[in-house]
Design an enzyme around this catalytic site. Structure first.
Site, PDB file in Angstrom:
ATOM      1  N   HIS A  44      14.417 -16.916 114.604  1.00 50.23           N
ATOM      2  CA  HIS A  44      15.285 -15.824 114.145  1.00 50.23           C
ATOM      3  C   HIS A  44      16.498 -16.375 113.399  1.00 50.23           C
ATOM      4  CE1 HIS A  44      17.551 -11.986 114.435  1.00 50.23           C
ATOM      5  NE2 HIS A  44      18.590 -12.799 114.586  1.00 50.23           N
ATOM      6  N   GLU A  45      17.160 -17.380 113.968  1.00 50.94           N
ATOM      7  CA  GLU A  45      18.366 -17.916 113.335  1.00 50.94           C
ATOM      8  C   GLU A  45      18.046 -18.646 112.037  1.00 50.94           C
ATOM      9  OE1 GLU A  45      21.036 -16.823 114.303  1.00 50.94           O
ATOM     10  OE2 GLU A  45      20.424 -16.061 116.261  1.00 50.94           O
ATOM     11  N   HIS A 102      17.612 -16.276 109.111  1.00 54.11           N
ATOM     12  CA  HIS A 102      18.818 -15.804 108.441  1.00 54.11           C
ATOM     13  C   HIS A 102      19.166 -16.715 107.261  1.00 54.11           C
ATOM     14  CE1 HIS A 102      20.093 -12.412 110.794  1.00 54.11           C
ATOM     15  NE2 HIS A 102      20.172 -13.090 111.931  1.00 54.11           N
ATOM     16  N   GLU A 114      18.982  -8.179 110.650  1.00 54.80           N
ATOM     17  CA  GLU A 114      18.527  -8.577 111.979  1.00 54.80           C
ATOM     18  C   GLU A 114      17.026  -8.298 112.147  1.00 54.80           C
ATOM     19  OE1 GLU A 114      20.203 -10.252 114.305  1.00 54.80           O
ATOM     20  OE2 GLU A 114      21.798 -10.380 112.809  1.00 54.80           O
TER      21      GLU A 114
END
Length: 273
Positions: A134-135, A138, A197
């Site tokens: 997820h990070e 980004h 997100e």
């Protein structure tokens, strides 16, 4: 002047429009890597100097191992999809900070931090991979650059509103400025942040599969996050920068079959050793 600002807004939107790989979402980004990455790397070094790096060697090694596997999958994807210059711009680094905050983040250019407080939510290696994916997503989707670009456009929009109401009485000016501010916050920036997100959740699931981790754990991470929140009252989703835990759980469950297909599609050119 108003016409110049309006024309500038339109030109910036058209010229800077691009597509996020894999998801296909259209994004507006006129902040170049050359502009943002040196500052990002410097801020990361300052953060590490001012915060306590965990002395837990075993957990630090696991964070770094997972990070390297996922970043390698992303790097190989970029190099096999005509994104070589972008791949070369990343300086991947993974650190564990001794802090009870339940958080992790990745700066533009691949600088990642996990806080020890998020480790119980991760629970296991695949959980770490879910958060890591997820990070990293980004940074891959350039969400930081896109937020900066959107903020600049909104500043120009605010200037246009101020100029357009300059001859109105003060009360009317206040009404217009307040309306623009609320519209920008609730109609643009918060939905924009939630879309980032959601996109990072989806890309992160694809990346963790490509790196050899179990994608079901991405769902379990948010179940554990929801259990941790318990009865604590969260703000309504439309007022939040993030989707609700339940929304994320539902979205990831629904996306899982597509994530597997996408990972299989790209795995031939992004095999991780």
């Amino acid at each position: 002047m108003k016409k110049v600002i309006s024309l500038t807004l339109v030109l910036l939107f058209v010229i800077s429009c691009s597509t996020v790989p894999i998801t296909g979402r259209k994004r507006v980004n006129f902040v170049s890597d050359a502009e943002i990455l040196p500052a990002s790397f410097a801020q990361y070094e300052s953060f590490l100097a001012e915060n306590k790096i965990s002395a837990d060697v075993g957990m630090t090694n696991e964070i770094q191992s997972v990070g390297m596997r996922i970043s390698k999958a992303v790097d190989q994807f970029m190099r096999s999809n005509n994104m070589v210059s972008e791949a070369n711009s990343y300086r991947w680094e993974f650190n564990l900070i001794d802090d009870p905050t339940v958080n992790a983040w990745c700066m533009p250019g691949g600088k990642v931090v996990f806080y020890t407080g998020i480790l119980p939510i991760c629970d296991n290696t695949d959980g770490i991979a879910a958060v890591m994916g997820h990070e990293v997503a980004h940074a891959f989707a350039k969400h930081g650059q896109e937020r900066m670009s959107t903020g600049s456009l909104l500043q120009l929009g605010g200037t246009a509103v101020a100029l357009g109401t300059a001859k109105k009485d003060p009360k009317a000016q206040q009404i217009w400025n307040t309306a623009f501010g609320l519209g920008a916050q609730f109609g643009i920036m918060l939905p924009f942040s939630r879309s980032h997100e959601t996109e990072a959740d989806k890309l992160g699931m694809v990346f963790m599969i490509m790196a050899g981790y179990k994608p079901e754990e991405a769902v379990n991470v948010w179940i554990r996050m929801s259990e941790r929140a318990g009865a604590n009252q969260a703000p309504p989703e439309f007022m939040s920068t993030h989707p609700s835990n339940q929304t994320r759980i539902q979205n990831l469950k629904a996306f899982l079959p597509e994530a597997i297909k996408l990972a299989e599609k790209y795995s031939a050119s992004t095999t991780v050793n």
